[in-house]
Enzyme design. Structure first.
Site, PDB file in Angstrom:
ATOM      1  N   SER A  26       0.848  -1.185   0.000  1.00  0.00           N
ATOM      2  CA  SER A  26       0.000   0.000   0.000  1.00  0.00           C
ATOM      3  C   SER A  26       0.882   1.233   0.000  1.00  0.00           C
ATOM      4  O   SER A  26       2.111   1.130   0.071  1.00  0.00           O
ATOM      5  CB  SER A  26      -0.902   0.000   1.234  1.00  0.00           C
ATOM      6  OG  SER A  26      -0.104   0.254   2.372  1.00  0.00           O
ATOM      7  N   LYS A  27       0.224   2.376  -0.034  1.00  0.00           N
ATOM      8  CA  LYS A  27       0.941   3.656  -0.131  1.00  0.00           C
ATOM      9  C   LYS A  27       1.995   3.808   0.956  1.00  0.00           C
ATOM     10  O   LYS A  27       3.000   4.460   0.768  1.00  0.00           O
ATOM     11  CB  LYS A  27      -0.059   4.800  -0.002  1.00  0.00           C
ATOM     12  CG  LYS A  27      -0.631   5.198  -1.339  1.00  0.00           C
ATOM     13  CD  LYS A  27      -1.360   6.508  -1.218  1.00  0.00           C
ATOM     14  CE  LYS A  27      -2.159   6.762  -2.482  1.00  0.00           C
ATOM     15  NZ  LYS A  27      -3.426   7.395  -2.227  1.00  0.00           N
ATOM     16  N   ARG A  28       1.705   3.181   2.093  1.00  0.00           N
ATOM     17  CA  ARG A  28       2.652   3.407   3.176  1.00  0.00           C
ATOM     18  C   ARG A  28       3.991   2.726   2.911  1.00  0.00           C
ATOM     19  O   ARG A  28       4.998   3.052   3.527  1.00  0.00           O
ATOM     20  CB  ARG A  28       1.937   3.037   4.472  1.00  0.00           C
ATOM     21  CG  ARG A  28       2.268   1.952   5.270  1.00  0.00           C
ATOM     22  CD  ARG A  28       1.148   1.696   6.296  1.00  0.00           C
ATOM     23  NE  ARG A  28       0.699   0.334   6.133  1.00  0.00           N
ATOM     24  CZ  ARG A  28       1.459  -0.703   6.455  1.00  0.00           C
ATOM     25  NH1 ARG A  28       2.652  -0.525   6.977  1.00  0.00           N
ATOM     26  NH2 ARG A  28       1.026  -1.919   6.251  1.00  0.00           N
ATOM     27  N   HIS A  29       4.048   1.822   1.934  1.00  0.00           N
ATOM     28  CA  HIS A  29       5.332   1.212   1.561  1.00  0.00           C
ATOM     29  C   HIS A  29       6.060   2.026   0.490  1.00  0.00           C
ATOM     30  O   HIS A  29       7.159   1.673   0.085  1.00  0.00           O
ATOM     31  CB  HIS A  29       5.105  -0.201   1.005  1.00  0.00           C
ATOM     32  CG  HIS A  29       4.493  -1.145   1.985  1.00  0.00           C
ATOM     33  ND1 HIS A  29       3.178  -1.532   1.913  1.00  0.00           N
ATOM     34  CD2 HIS A  29       4.998  -1.744   3.073  1.00  0.00           C
ATOM     35  CE1 HIS A  29       2.912  -2.355   2.914  1.00  0.00           C
ATOM     36  NE2 HIS A  29       3.992  -2.493   3.640  1.00  0.00           N
ATOM     37  N   GLY A  30       5.420   3.079  -0.001  1.00  0.00           N
ATOM     38  CA  GLY A  30       6.029   3.847  -1.089  1.00  0.00           C
ATOM     39  C   GLY A  30       5.032   3.940  -2.228  1.00  0.00           C
ATOM     40  O   GLY A  30       3.853   3.640  -2.060  1.00  0.00           O
TER      41      GLY A  30
END
Ligand code: GLU
Length: 465
Positions: free
Chosen positions: A238-242
């Site tokens: 998800s976005k939190r991984h990049g």
């Protein structure tokens, strides 16, 4: 064309996610490998959440990756009449029925089931009712009871669900709109899809869809459910991984062939091979070689592949791809060296076009400041002497290639008894402002003698001040 027909069926509720792109890629590869047809279908029946911007972003991502489709894009929102017609057919032949249970009634039954530790499931109140009150209703599928629904997934193997776990699915809501699983089946059947390749978050939909195919008298396609992509912490990517959007990878300076190569290896393998041209992928792809377990997204490997493709890219194409990354920094390449020459000096060592653009700037902009810590490693008198000699010798030189300039620097070193680093490093700082730059000969070849001498003289004045 063979009878192989596959589709990519994104819901336009956001950008094209790398996971979606990989699903599209596997479909595309299967079609190309077997001479089949690849169809693009936009699943926009959720009118609230579907947007035109998302459709455009998905098309843009597909085009950038070169995942060309043979038919479509088809929009589910254009097929409402078709869905309605099939709902009516099912009502007529008894494979569907009207359900008048209100939301409150259903909610109450659900709560009770939960309290009693039972799986909430529609209890079939309206299944056999003969009266048809004048009241709002949904249409439910009369799901066959007993036995199991099983299929041989091309990736995961045999999967079976007991029929009793499957609800009488709602196929049309109170407002008359068809539901997701129903539309997918009608479309896949109508488009004569032979293989449904999709994310394994849809595995639970498949048995319901199979029952629908059977009730409608349609042939059941083959299914292949692709495992998820995870982040480094093993949670779903998800976005939190990049970045997760395909287009953001373009904007960050990745080449489409690098992302495609990265994505194909995320789950699929062919021996120990890592690098695949598009043709090789098409030739070697086999859905049966997609692994069963989830894959972890590894940005370092993507960077490694991108560096490989940048290094091997034709300089002219690379210059075209690099240009927007330079322009977006407010720098024009019109008054400066040929961008292709600059590209050649940088492509050996760059991981992304963004990094290349950053490193290309000094070719078009004489340094406004210098890496003073690097300059401080030399004493002022030495710097003045180096800049004096180099400027003078360069101005008089007839060399016009990086090899010629490198030879000139060797000559200067021999004559003056200097080590290469004592001349090369100060010159590099004068030309580029810093020490992170390509070889001296390459820089001078791209900048030209006149501009190089101008920059060396400027540095000379700077150290003298
Ligand atoms: N529209 C679904 C999604 O975006 C895909 C459905 C399918 O492939 O069957 O997840």
């Amino acid at each position: 064309m063979s009878a192989i027909r596959v589709r990519f069926a994104p819901s336009p509720t956001g950008y094209l996610h790398v996971g979606g792109a990989r699903t599209a890629l596997f479909n595309w590869l299967l079609a190309r490998n077997l001479g089949g047809t690849f169809i693009l279908r936009i699943e926009d029946t959720d009118v609230e959440r579907s947007t035109k911007e998302s459709v455009n972003a998905i098309l843009e991502g597909m085009e950038w990756l070169g995942l060309n489709w043979d038919e479509g894009p088809f929009y589910q929102s254009d097929s409402f009449a078709l869905y309605k017609e099939h709902v009516q057919k099912m009502l007529d032949n008894g494979t569907a029925y009207r359900c008048f249970c209100s939301a409150e009634e259903l909610g109450g039954k659900r709560d009770l089931a939960m309290q009693e530790g039972r799986k909430p499931k529609y209890d079939g109140t309206c299944r056999e009712r003969s009266d048809q009150p004048d009241a709002p209703y949904v249409v439910r599928f009369r799901a066959p009871q007993g036995g199991e629904v099983a299929f041989d997934d091309l990736i995961k193997g045999r999967i079976a669900f007991p029929a009793e776990e499957l609800d009488d699915l709602i196929i049309q809501r109170t407002d008359g709109t068809p539901t997701y699983n129903f539309c997918v089946v009608i479309d896949d059947a109508n488009m004569r899809i032979s293989h449904v390749i999709r994310g394994d978050d849809h595995v639970n939909n498949t048995p319901r869809q199979i029952q629908l195919y059977q009730a409608l008298g349609f042939p059941v396609p083959q299914f292949a459910h692709v495992p998820m992509i995870l982040g480094s912490d093993k949670a779903r990517l998800s976005k939190r991984h990049g970045a997760t959007s395909v287009i953001s990878y373009r904007d960050m300076g990745y080449l489409p062939e690098a992302l495609i190569n990265y994505l194909v290896r995320l789950g699929w393998s062919h021996g120990d091979d890592e690098i695949f041209s598009r043709d090789e992928m098409v030739r070697m792809f086999d859905i049966g070689n997609v692994g069963r377990s989830a894959s972890v997204f590894n940005p370092d490997k993507l960077n490694w592949l991108n560096a490989h493709y940048i290094k091997n890219c034709d300089a002219e194409r690379l210059a075209d791809l690099l240009l927007p990354h330079i322009s977006s920094r407010g720098v024009s390449t019109l008054n400066g060296p040929d961008l292709m020459a600059v590209v050649r000096t940088l492509q050996e060592r760059a991981q992304t076009l963004e990094e290349m653009a950053e490193r290309a700037l000094f070719f078009y902009h004489a340094p406004q400041s210098y890496d003073e810590a690097a300059l401080a490693k030399f004493d002022k008198a030495h710097l003045a002497a180096v800049y004096g000699v180099v400027a003078e010798r360069l101005a008089a030189s007839e060399a016009d290639s990086s090899a010629g300039f490198d030879a000139l620097f060797k000559e200067i070193c021999t004559e003056k008894g200097w080590k290469m680093a004592q001349v090369g490093q100060p010159t590099r700082i004068a030309l580029s402002g810093g020490t992170q730059a390509p070889g001296i000969g390459e820089i001078i070849e791209a900048l030209g003698i006149e501009e190089s001498v101008r920059r060396i003289n400027a540095a000379r004045e700077f150290v003298a001040a």
